[in-house]
Every structure is written in C-alpha cells, then in structure tokens.
Design an enzyme around this catalytic site. Structure first.
Site, mmCIF file in Angstrom:
data_model
loop_
_atom_site.group_PDB
_atom_site.id
_atom_site.type_symbol
_atom_site.label_atom_id
_atom_site.label_comp_id
_atom_site.label_asym_id
_atom_site.label_seq_id
_atom_site.Cartn_x
_atom_site.Cartn_y
_atom_site.Cartn_z
ATOM 1 N N THR A 140 0.722 -1.135 0.484
ATOM 2 C CA THR A 140 0.123 -0.302 0.046
ATOM 3 C C THR A 140 0.914 1.415 -0.226
ATOM 4 O OG1 THR A 140 -0.155 0.223 2.660
ATOM 5 C CG2 THR A 140 -1.732 -1.023 1.307
ATOM 6 N N ASP A 141 0.022 2.615 -0.765
ATOM 7 C CA ASP A 141 1.000 3.707 -0.149
ATOM 8 C C ASP A 141 0.630 3.455 1.436
ATOM 9 O OD1 ASP A 141 1.951 6.016 -0.367
ATOM 10 O OD2 ASP A 141 0.939 6.854 -1.896
#
Length: 816
Positions: free
Chosen positions: A228-229
């Site tokens: 994920t960011d």
C-alpha cells in the site's frame, strides 16, 4: 508455493504479522524462523532513507544520497539506456544503505498539468513513460534491490487523493492509464508494485479485483508483492483477498488482529493468506541475500558511495535532459566576449528537486554563482531580482534593472518555488509567480537580450515568451544541474532534450480543466483518450510547445523512409556544423474512422548521436502495441484492419516522413455507435455532456457531491467537518481554515501547505492508519461520535479506548 514448509511452521498470528509494517519503514521480522525485516525507502530520483524521526512528507532530513534529476526531467532525454544507468546508480546506493525496496519509479500519467506531483512522473504519453520506467527498474534491480513501481493506478491528482473516486471508462483505463504500468511490469519486471490511495470506479485500488487480479496478476503475470501507499489501506481483508500483501506503515498489530479474526471466522481463506505470505517471503529472502552478497568483502558490510562518480552521472543525466525551447537570432551559445548580468534568486540557490516524500539530502550541490568563472562567462554582477516565494520587492527589481542596463546579455533564472510543486497539493494555476513576470517585463524594457533559464517540474503558461530571446528549460535537474545548464548555455554541450509533455498556451485549453481536480466524491475522466498531444492534435487546438519539441545548436535532416510489417527504416543526417543528438519519434495513425482514436500516437523512438555531416540509418520496429486498441465488447486487445499512417518526425507536430501500411485485423465487432459519441469521434472532448460520458462508461456516473445529510464515517475527510452535525467539528474546521489563511498571509506557505497535505484532505481512517498505533480504530469511533454531534459520549469513548490501548501496550512491554 516456494516457502510452504516454512509457512507451515508459522502460527496464524505470525503470518498475519508479516502483512503489515514493524514501524514506519521496516517490515516485521520473525526471529525464531530466521525471517528478517526489510527496509523500504523513498527514492524515485535519490535515496531518502531516514535514520530517525521518520515521516512521509519529507519534513525531516535523510542520510545523504545523490540527487539525480527527477523523472519529469529525465523523460525529456528520451533515452531508455540513460534511465537504466540512473537506475543502476540508485540501486547501488540503495544497496549501500541497506535498503531492500526502493519506492519508485512513479509513472502516473500527466492527465492535467496542475497535478502537484507531476515532477515525479515521466510523461503524458504511456509508451514513453513505460519504456523509461522499465529502464529504471532494470537498473535498480541489477543490485538485488527491488524497484517498486507506483502509484497503481489512475492517481492523477493530489487533492483528496486518499478518498477520491476516479471514474474512467475501460478503454481509456487500459490504453492510457495502464499501458505504462504494463510496459514497466512486463519489460522491467519489478518485484514490487505500490497501490495508489484512490478509488477506481467505486473500489479502492488495493481492493479492486479487476485491477489487482484480472489485470496485474493474471494478464500481466505479476508474481511479486503489492504494498500500500503509506496509510493507504481501507478494508484490510478486502485488500488481502485482492492480493495486496503488505500494508505500510505499522498499525501496531491492529490490522493483524483483523486478519486473524477473519481467518477464524471464515471470512478469509487461510490459503489466500498463505499465498500472500509466500510472495512476501520471496521478496524478503531474495533482497536480503542480494544485500548480504553486496556487502561481502566490504569491511563490516558497509559500502562506500562513489560520491564524485555519481555526481558526474547526475550531471550527464541533466545535460541530456535539458530542453532548448527558444534561440532567437542564435543568441545561444553565449558568446565569450559579451558582458553578462546574472539575475534571479534561483542562480544563487538552485531549484533542483521537488517537495514531499521524494526530497533527497544531496551529497553535494552545484550552484550557478560559484561556477560562472569556470565557464569563461564575463559576469558583471548578480542580483536576485525577486523574492523566491512570490512577495513583491521593488528595490530588488530596481537593482536588477540597473545591472541589466550595463550588460550585453541578461541571464535570468526563473521558475516555480519548492512549495508550489509538492506532494499532497495540486498547483492553483499554470502561471509563474507575478513578481517574476513583473521582473521580466521590467528587464525587457532596459535590455531585450534576455536568456531565461527555467526551473520547474511541470508545464507552465508563458504569455511572456516574446520578452526572451533564449529559453533553456532545466526542469528539476538534480544536484549537478547548475553545472549542466552552464555547459549547455556555453555550447560545451549541444542540447538534445525534447519535451515529454505538451505546453498549452493557457490552462483553459487543457482538456481536463473543467473536471480537475475532483473536489468532493469523484473525478470524472470525461475527456477519455484525449489529453496531451492526442487532444490538441485531434481538436486542432494551438499549443505553445508540442509534445516531443526541442531545439539543437545543429540541424537534422530526415530521408528515405521505408516501411514493412516489421517496422520503419529511415536515414537521419546531421546537416549542421556541430555534433549533436537527435530523437526520432515514430507515430502511428489509423485511416479508418470506425473507432474513435487520436490522429497519431507515439509507438517508438530512438535517440542517436551524429557528428556534423554524418548520416545514420535508423530502424524502429513495431511491437505488440503499435496497432492495438482495447475493445470493450470483446474485453481484450484487438487490431482493426485498415490502412495506417506511419509517421516519423522531430516532434508530434513536426512530421518529416510519412508512409502508409495496410494492417490485417483481428476481426472483432466494432465497439461503438458513432452517433452516440460525437465528442469522442470529433476529438473535441473538453466539455463532454454527462449523458454522452455515461454512454461511454456503460452505466450512470455516481453522484459527485457529498451527501451532507449522512453522519461522517471512516472514509470521509476532515474537510467535511465543515458540514458536520457536531459543533466541535465545525469549530475545528473553521480554526483549521483560518490557520491556513493566516499562515499564507504571513508568508509561512510551507507550514500552510502542511495543513492541507496532512490534515485537511485526510480521511478519518488515515488518523489511525498513519499514526503507527497511537490512535486505533476504536478511538477513532469516539472521534466520529464527537464529529457527529455526541460530544460527551464520544469523548468518554475516546478516553476509555485510549486507556485500554495504553494498558495493552504496557502489558506487551512487560511480556517482551
């Protein structure tokens, strides 16, 4: 699975623990099983490894590393081999700093020139962006470090990036927004992909089965890790099911417990979790082994950085990427016998990189004023001329004009400042600051021989272009950019960069302008395929500088085009008097109007060096992307049988050679009814009616505005407190907006930006996801009670849950 035996030795809790970070930058380790942590670091154009005081916005300094030119800059080189060399150096430095995963390159499309992070992205064209990114990835991974291509996908605005829903039709998604990722992943073969914050057609990207499974895993056969960011996880279980293995940063075990509970309840098949663990272990062990091997024979496993060598490499990268945009009367190269006045704050303190998570602490930094004497420039003095951050200063302007009167040539350094182009914010306009424009006008009155050096990471308007005779665009050219620019100005280097994005005459000409950015729930990509040169060309809209444009100190002639089913061959001759490099660009256009298309699309390019008078034969092959389009009826790539124009040129608007080629098709049914899509068939797609856009989508577009009657929830943003039921939330909103206004008013723009980046547009769930366990979801429930009008009930809940969290943390500490 490769690590089945090891996985079988793990407890369910240990498997779950591997799926999120140990802290801000490291993954979890399991000591009893010999599973080490990985270190992830930002690094699109230089390593940003923070030893302590970790943050994701570039607020705190990192360990020194080479700051190479940004992606937007290097894209102007059109040199894939150069990108691979930069990647090689980045990988070497990452390995030396014991970084396992380098978070880059970024390859999102430049849909709109105001996107605040465009300086980190390559191009408006997916083919050029994909090829450049693949080069970076190959270079980085030569050292066993994993590249992490980002942000997957359709992340084209910074405002509300953690909650915005991107509404885009399938053909546009595939042809324009995923093709660069496809090339990067299938040719570069990164071991890691970073999912973006936003939703795509109603579903967060890291939970989107169509994006993550149908396309990434099955069609492109990606078998690496999706991360994920930072703070970009919404529903952790949905993310795992979609194949998003790693959540960053840590949530202090909160989402691990969710995974355990989901397996026990049957919501998550443990075999799905096992597969995610297996892919993560592959990344962990391969990168750890590579770093160990790199460290052998280097003392205590520490590799010394070749600082000077990499600084020189950064200079070469900048030199190849600088674009000469104007050279009226041959004012450049600078004549050695002329008196030069150097004006502009950026000459004293270079603007050489962007802001936010990509900020690099350079190993050294060249500055123009310190280098002038080494280039034989007869400088009669320097004046800053303007305040860097936009404030008017009449005395500085007057002193600059007085100096300019005494000079033969004015060398003017202008551009955008650090707080204008930043992660988390979009630019408010395409204009240069007013004080710089006023300075240029005043200088032109006293001395018309002005050469401007422009430093910024994205397209700008230039209504002042007639007031300069020379214009060098350095973009954001890294720590050695100042010297590189001087070498171009003095003719030691013949400029060879060409624009990787179009420069419109004004922002209103931009096709996405009426739908950028999405302000509330969603952003509609109504322009479809038609942005960048594809739009300006088809809709016949004049531009200032076209895609692929760039001048040289020499000239090049094109001749002898021959085309067959495998590719195009032609000859380029350096017809001038100076050695130089030329970038030949191959475009393809379909003669049929059965399917709406741009007039031409880039399908190949080649950069080559030619001595004065030299000729070389150039061959550009066709690949599987040369004639394809995505058919929404067959749900696959097809080729239309038709005649195709094969165009070779020096820019998208400077076509030198053209030939026709008949291409056999795949026989698919035509996907559209032209009468129902008139804007797209004409290419005049800047103001598409909603009904026509919905016909293209195949379903009604969702309501783009907030439902102000509903209580605020996890995925609503803090900005939505403006209409919250709770008085405390409304008061907090107005206090926040006043603070932002006041800080801007007193010149504290960087601090004001921080409010917008890290608070204003943050969804409530981000408070839990980004605080590393300081705030958990039960505490967030209390905050939302306060926001929605139950102040005392919410406060009691918040304090009670905070007490529980502290007791649990204390107990865990005692156990360990």
């Amino acid at each position: 699975m490769k690590y089945r035996d090891l996985i079988n030795k793990m407890t369910l809790e240990e498997k779950a623990s591997l799926m999120s970070g140990k802290d801000f930058w490291q993954t979890q380790n399991i000591e009893r099983l010999g599973i080490p942590s990985m270190f992830l670091a930002d690094g699109p154009h230089g390593i940003r490894k923070q030893a302590e005081a970790a943050d994701h916005l570039g607020l705190n300094p990192s360990i020194p590393a080479t700051c190479f030119p940004t992606a937007a800059t290097v894209a102007n080189s059109w040199n894939v081999e150069l990108g691979e060399q930069i990647g090689h150096h980045l990988g070497q430095e990452a390995a030396a700093q014991k970084v396992h995963v380098l978070l880059g390159p970024g390859i999102n499309m430049k849909r709109d020139p105001l996107c605040g992070r465009n300086f980190e992205y390559f191009s408006e064209d997916p083919y050029l962006a994909g090829k450049m990114a693949a080069g970076y990835i190959r270079g980085i991974q030569e050292h066993g470090v994993s590249a992490c291509v980002k942000h997957f996908a359709v992340n084209n605005q910074e405002e509300r990036r953690m909650s915005i829903d991107t509404i885009v039709d399938e053909r546009t998604l595939r042809e324009m927004y995923l093709t660069a990722f496809e090339i990067a992943i299938t040719e570069g073969k990164p071991q890691t992909v970073m999912s973006s914050y936003n939703k795509l057609n109603g579903t967060y990207t890291n939970e989107n089965l169509h994006l993550m499974q149908d396309i990434l895993r099955k069609e492109w056969e990606f078998d690496g890790v999706v991360v994920t960011d930072w703070g970009g996880s919404n529903d952790r279980i949905a993310g795992l099911i979609a194949g998003n293995e790693l959540e960053m940063p840590t949530t202090a075990g909160e989402t691990n417990a969710e995974i355990v509970q989901a397996v026990k309840s049957g919501k998550l098949d443990e075999e799905v979790l096992n597969q995610c663990v297996d892919r993560l272990l592959q990344l962990v062990f391969t990168t750890e082994k590579a770093l160990a091997d790199n460290g052998k024979g280097k003392g205590k496993g520490k590799t010394e950085l070749p600082i000077e060598q990499h600084h020189s490499a950064a200079q070469v990268a900048a030199e190849e990427s600088i674009v000469l945009l104007k050279n009226e009367g041959g004012i450049l190269p600078l004549p050695s016998a002329r008196k030069v006045a150097v004006i502009g704050d950026f000459a004293k303190e270079a603007r050489y990189q962007g802001a936010g998570s990509s900020v690099v602490n350079p190993t050294k930094l060249d500055q123009t004023l310190q280098l002038l004497e080494h280039f034989g420039i007869d400088s009669i003095g320097y004046e800053p001329g303007f305040e860097r951050y936009g404030k008017r200063n009449r005395s500085k302007l007057s002193r600059a004009c007085a100096l300019a009167k005494q000079a033969d040539i004015v060398l003017l350094y202008i551009g955008l400042d650090e707080v204008t182009e930043a992660e988390g914010l979009d630019r408010p306009s395409m204009r240069l600051p007013d004080n710089q424009v006023a300075l240029l006008a005043a200088l032109h009155e006293v001395n018309p021989n002005i050469v401007a050096v422009l430093s910024c990471g994205a397209a700008i308007e230039m209504p002042w272009i007639h007031q300069v005779k020379g214009l060098i665009h350095g973009y954001l050219s890294g720590q050695a950019g100042a010297k590189a620019i001087l070498r171009v100005l003095t003719g030691q280097v013949n400029p060879s960069g060409k624009l990787a994005e179009t420069y419109p005459l004004r922002y209103e000409d931009t096709p996405a302008a009426s739908h950028f950015p999405g302000k509330e729930v969603s952003v509609e990509y109504r322009e479809s395929l038609f942005f960048g040169y594809r739009y300006y060309d088809k809709a016949r809209v004049d531009v200032l500088y076209p895609f692929g444009y760039g001048l040289s100190y020499t000239s090049f002639a094109y001749s002898g085009l021959s085309v067959d089913s495998t590719g195009a061959m032609f000859t380029i001759t350096n017809s001038g008097s100076m050695d130089g490099m030329e970038i030949a660009q191959l475009y393809v256009g379909c003669a049929s109007d059965n399917i709406f298309r741009p007039n031409k699309e880039l399908k190949g390019f080649k950069k080559l060096f030619l001595r004065a008078g030299e000729s070389k034969e150039v061959y550009i092959p066709f690949d599987d992307k040369a004639f394809r389009y995505f058919n929404i009826k067959t749900n696959r790539w097809e080729v239309e049988e038709a005649d195709y124009a094969i165009m070779v040129g020096a820019s998208s608007m400077d076509i030198r050679l053209e030939a026709n080629l008949h291409v056999n098709g795949s026989g698919a049914l035509l996907p559209y009814e032209p009468a129902k899509l008139p804007s797209y068939y004409s290419g005049k797609a800047s103001n598409v009616p909603q009904a026509e856009f919905e016909h293209l989508l195949g379903y009604p577009a969702p309501n783009a505005t907030w439902d102000r009657t509903q209580p605020l929830g996890y995925n609503d943003t803090i900005a939505q407190c403006q209409y919250a039921k709770g008085w405390f939330a409304r008061f907090a909103f107005h206090a926040m907006t006043f603070a932002h206004w006041f800080l801007q008013k007193i010149g504290k723009r960087s601090t004001a930006n921080l409010i917008m980046m890290s608070v204003y547009h943050m969804p409530f769930r981000g408070i839990a996801r980004m605080t590393g366990g300081i705030v958990n979801m039960p505490m967030l429930d209390g905050m939302l009670m306060i926001v929605n009008g139950s102040f005392f009930k919410g406060l009691r809940h918040l304090l009670r849950e905070r007490k529980k969290l502290m007791q649990t943390a204390s107990l865990d500490k005692e156990i360990t």
